[in-house]
Motif scaffolding. Structure first.
Motif, mmCIF file in Angstrom:
data_model
loop_
_atom_site.group_PDB
_atom_site.id
_atom_site.type_symbol
_atom_site.label_atom_id
_atom_site.label_comp_id
_atom_site.label_asym_id
_atom_site.label_seq_id
_atom_site.Cartn_x
_atom_site.Cartn_y
_atom_site.Cartn_z
ATOM 1 N N PRO A 1 0.800 -1.229 0.000
ATOM 2 C CA PRO A 1 0.000 0.000 0.000
ATOM 3 C C PRO A 1 0.830 1.276 0.000
ATOM 4 C CG PRO A 1 -0.233 -1.163 2.090
ATOM 5 C CD PRO A 1 0.533 -2.063 1.174
ATOM 6 N N GLY A 2 1.966 1.287 0.671
ATOM 7 C CA GLY A 2 2.799 2.484 0.697
ATOM 8 C C GLY A 2 3.311 2.867 -0.676
ATOM 9 N N ASN A 3 3.707 1.876 -1.466
ATOM 10 C CA ASN A 3 4.158 2.166 -2.832
ATOM 11 C C ASN A 3 3.028 2.751 -3.664
ATOM 12 O OD1 ASN A 3 6.844 1.362 -2.635
ATOM 13 N ND2 ASN A 3 6.383 -0.749 -3.175
ATOM 14 N N THR A 4 1.857 2.127 -3.586
ATOM 15 C CA THR A 4 0.728 2.609 -4.370
ATOM 16 C C THR A 4 0.291 3.990 -3.886
ATOM 17 O OG1 THR A 4 0.048 0.349 -4.846
ATOM 18 C CG2 THR A 4 -1.601 2.068 -5.175
ATOM 19 N N GLY A 5 0.399 4.236 -2.589
ATOM 20 C CA GLY A 5 0.102 5.566 -2.063
ATOM 21 C C GLY A 5 1.047 6.620 -2.619
ATOM 22 N N ASN A 6 2.342 6.309 -2.639
ATOM 23 C CA ASN A 6 3.322 7.240 -3.215
ATOM 24 C C ASN A 6 3.055 7.476 -4.691
ATOM 25 O OD1 ASN A 6 4.697 7.504 -0.796
ATOM 26 N ND2 ASN A 6 6.192 5.940 -1.295
ATOM 27 N N ILE A 7 2.742 6.421 -5.415
ATOM 28 C CA ILE A 7 2.455 6.531 -6.844
ATOM 29 C C ILE A 7 1.166 7.331 -7.059
ATOM 30 C CG2 ILE A 7 1.856 5.215 -8.922
ATOM 31 C CD1 ILE A 7 3.775 2.972 -7.678
ATOM 32 N N SER A 8 0.185 7.142 -6.194
ATOM 33 C CA SER A 8 -1.057 7.919 -6.274
ATOM 34 C C SER A 8 -0.777 9.405 -6.128
ATOM 35 C CB SER A 8 -2.027 7.488 -5.170
ATOM 36 O OG SER A 8 -2.402 6.152 -5.322
ATOM 37 N N ARG A 9 0.067 9.738 -5.180
ATOM 38 C CA ARG A 9 0.421 11.145 -4.968
ATOM 39 C C ARG A 9 1.141 11.709 -6.185
ATOM 40 N NH1 ARG A 9 1.694 13.766 0.479
ATOM 41 N NH2 ARG A 9 2.449 15.819 -0.102
ATOM 42 N N LEU A 10 2.074 10.947 -6.752
ATOM 43 C CA LEU A 10 2.766 11.359 -7.967
ATOM 44 C C LEU A 10 1.761 11.584 -9.092
ATOM 45 C CD1 LEU A 10 5.513 11.623 -9.621
ATOM 46 C CD2 LEU A 10 5.069 9.243 -10.256
ATOM 47 N N CYS A 11 0.852 10.643 -9.281
ATOM 48 C CA CYS A 11 -0.142 10.761 -10.356
ATOM 49 C C CYS A 11 -1.018 11.993 -10.164
ATOM 50 C CB CYS A 11 -1.002 9.499 -10.429
ATOM 51 S SG CYS A 11 -0.123 8.066 -11.088
ATOM 52 N N ALA A 12 -1.423 12.262 -8.944
ATOM 53 C CA ALA A 12 -2.255 13.435 -8.672
ATOM 54 C C ALA A 12 -1.486 14.723 -8.979
ATOM 55 C CB ALA A 12 -2.734 13.419 -7.228
ATOM 56 N N ALA A 13 -0.262 14.820 -8.492
ATOM 57 C CA ALA A 13 0.525 16.038 -8.648
ATOM 58 C C ALA A 13 0.971 16.279 -10.087
ATOM 59 C CB ALA A 13 1.748 15.995 -7.728
ATOM 60 N N GLU A 14 1.153 15.206 -10.846
ATOM 61 C CA GLU A 14 1.657 15.323 -12.217
ATOM 62 C C GLU A 14 0.571 15.138 -13.274
ATOM 63 O OE1 GLU A 14 4.695 16.414 -12.734
ATOM 64 O OE2 GLU A 14 5.181 16.332 -10.596
ATOM 65 N N HIS A 15 -0.683 15.058 -12.850
ATOM 66 C CA HIS A 15 -1.839 14.929 -13.750
ATOM 67 C C HIS A 15 -1.745 13.660 -14.618
ATOM 68 C CE1 HIS A 15 -5.479 16.497 -15.457
ATOM 69 N NE2 HIS A 15 -5.009 16.350 -16.679
ATOM 70 N N ALA B 1 10.682 3.590 -9.403
ATOM 71 C CA ALA B 1 10.718 3.264 -10.831
ATOM 72 C C ALA B 1 9.633 4.018 -11.596
ATOM 73 C CB ALA B 1 10.568 1.757 -11.027
ATOM 74 N N VAL B 2 8.422 4.061 -11.040
ATOM 75 C CA VAL B 2 7.333 4.789 -11.692
ATOM 76 C C VAL B 2 7.707 6.266 -11.828
ATOM 77 C CG1 VAL B 2 4.932 5.557 -11.486
ATOM 78 C CG2 VAL B 2 5.520 3.177 -10.999
ATOM 79 N N ALA B 3 8.245 6.848 -10.771
ATOM 80 C CA ALA B 3 8.613 8.266 -10.802
ATOM 81 C C ALA B 3 9.682 8.544 -11.860
ATOM 82 C CB ALA B 3 9.089 8.727 -9.431
ATOM 83 N N ILE B 4 10.693 7.697 -11.935
ATOM 84 C CA ILE B 4 11.784 7.891 -12.897
ATOM 85 C C ILE B 4 11.242 7.893 -14.320
ATOM 86 C CG2 ILE B 4 13.822 6.766 -13.911
ATOM 87 C CD1 ILE B 4 14.498 5.854 -10.993
ATOM 88 N N VAL B 5 10.488 6.875 -14.681
ATOM 89 C CA VAL B 5 10.004 6.738 -16.061
ATOM 90 C C VAL B 5 8.930 7.782 -16.372
ATOM 91 C CG1 VAL B 5 8.944 5.180 -17.745
ATOM 92 C CG2 VAL B 5 10.619 4.294 -16.104
ATOM 93 N N ALA B 6 8.010 7.994 -15.447
ATOM 94 C CA ALA B 6 6.926 8.954 -15.690
ATOM 95 C C ALA B 6 7.464 10.375 -15.878
ATOM 96 C CB ALA B 6 5.917 8.916 -14.545
ATOM 97 N N LEU B 7 8.422 10.776 -15.054
ATOM 98 C CA LEU B 7 8.954 12.131 -15.184
ATOM 99 C C LEU B 7 9.748 12.309 -16.475
ATOM 100 C CD1 LEU B 7 8.554 14.609 -13.284
ATOM 101 C CD2 LEU B 7 7.861 12.458 -12.314
ATOM 102 N N GLU B 8 10.424 11.280 -16.935
ATOM 103 C CA GLU B 8 11.101 11.365 -18.234
ATOM 104 C C GLU B 8 10.069 11.492 -19.354
ATOM 105 O OE1 GLU B 8 13.698 11.349 -21.541
ATOM 106 O OE2 GLU B 8 13.881 12.019 -19.469
ATOM 107 N N ALA B 9 9.005 10.718 -19.279
ATOM 108 C CA ALA B 9 7.943 10.800 -20.300
ATOM 109 C C ALA B 9 7.313 12.194 -20.291
ATOM 110 C CB ALA B 9 6.891 9.721 -20.048
ATOM 111 N N LEU B 10 7.052 12.733 -19.111
ATOM 112 C CA LEU B 10 6.479 14.083 -19.022
ATOM 113 C C LEU B 10 7.470 15.130 -19.529
ATOM 114 C CD1 LEU B 10 4.660 13.857 -15.593
ATOM 115 C CD2 LEU B 10 3.582 14.125 -17.836
#
Length: 169
Positions: free
Chosen positions: A11-25, A134-143
């Motif tokens: 749950p902690g990983n998914t929570g962090n990813i949820s926050r990233l998704c919210a903040a980065e649209h 990993a999600v943050a690294i790839v998502a921010l490069e894509a953005l």
């Protein structure tokens, strides 16, 4: 852009990813079975104040994601890929797929989409990175590649005073 977590367990990983998704649209897709409830206190604690900004879809299986996002380009993140995530030219509506923390994505999925598998370079002795990292690294490069669509180009907050202060104007 879409982030897909296939059978996330922590749950902690998914929570962090949820926050990233919210903040980065970014739109978050969770593929069942989940290793937790989405109202789990640990999940919410990691992104609670952003939860209302998050667009999240829960899917019974991966084929549900494929049907919903038909026509989008899917990239499958795995340590087994040859191509690095930096070798891809991302588009605004791409789909970034990540597997569960303990096993990654299923082998049959990777084999079926070998040309669209990407990885984060790391030393051979390292098994993998934390899922939320990993999600943050790839998502921010894509953005970055797509010019950070839908995001502020400048901060509305300015520091007052010197370097050592955290007081905002």
């Amino acid at each position: 852009m879409h982030i897909v977590l296939v059978e996330p367990e922590i749950p902690g990983n998914t929570g962090n990813i949820s926050r990233l998704c919210a903040a980065e649209h970014l739109t978050l897709h969770l593929v069942e079975p989940l290793g937790f409830s989405i109202d789990d206190k640990h999940l919410k604690r990691a992104g609670l104040d952003y939860w209302d900004l998050l667009e999240v879809h829960v899917h019974p299986d991966f084929s549900s994601v494929e049907r919903m996002l038909k026509g989008h380009h899917f990239y499958y993140n795995t340590t087994k890929a040859v191509k690095a995530y930096t070798e891809v030219s991302f588009k605004e509506d791409d789909v970034l797929v990540f597997g569960k923390e303990t096993k990654g994505l299923p082998e049959d999925m990777l084999l079926a989409h070998r040309e669209d598998c990407i990885r984060i370079p790391m030393i051979e002795e390292a098994r993998s990175l934390n899922l939320s990292n990993a999600v943050a690294i790839v998502a921010l490069e894509a953005l970055r590649q797509t010019g950070f669509p839908h995001l502020l180009k400048e901060s509305g907050r300015l520091f007052k005073g010197g370097r050592d202060t955290h007081e905002y104007v």
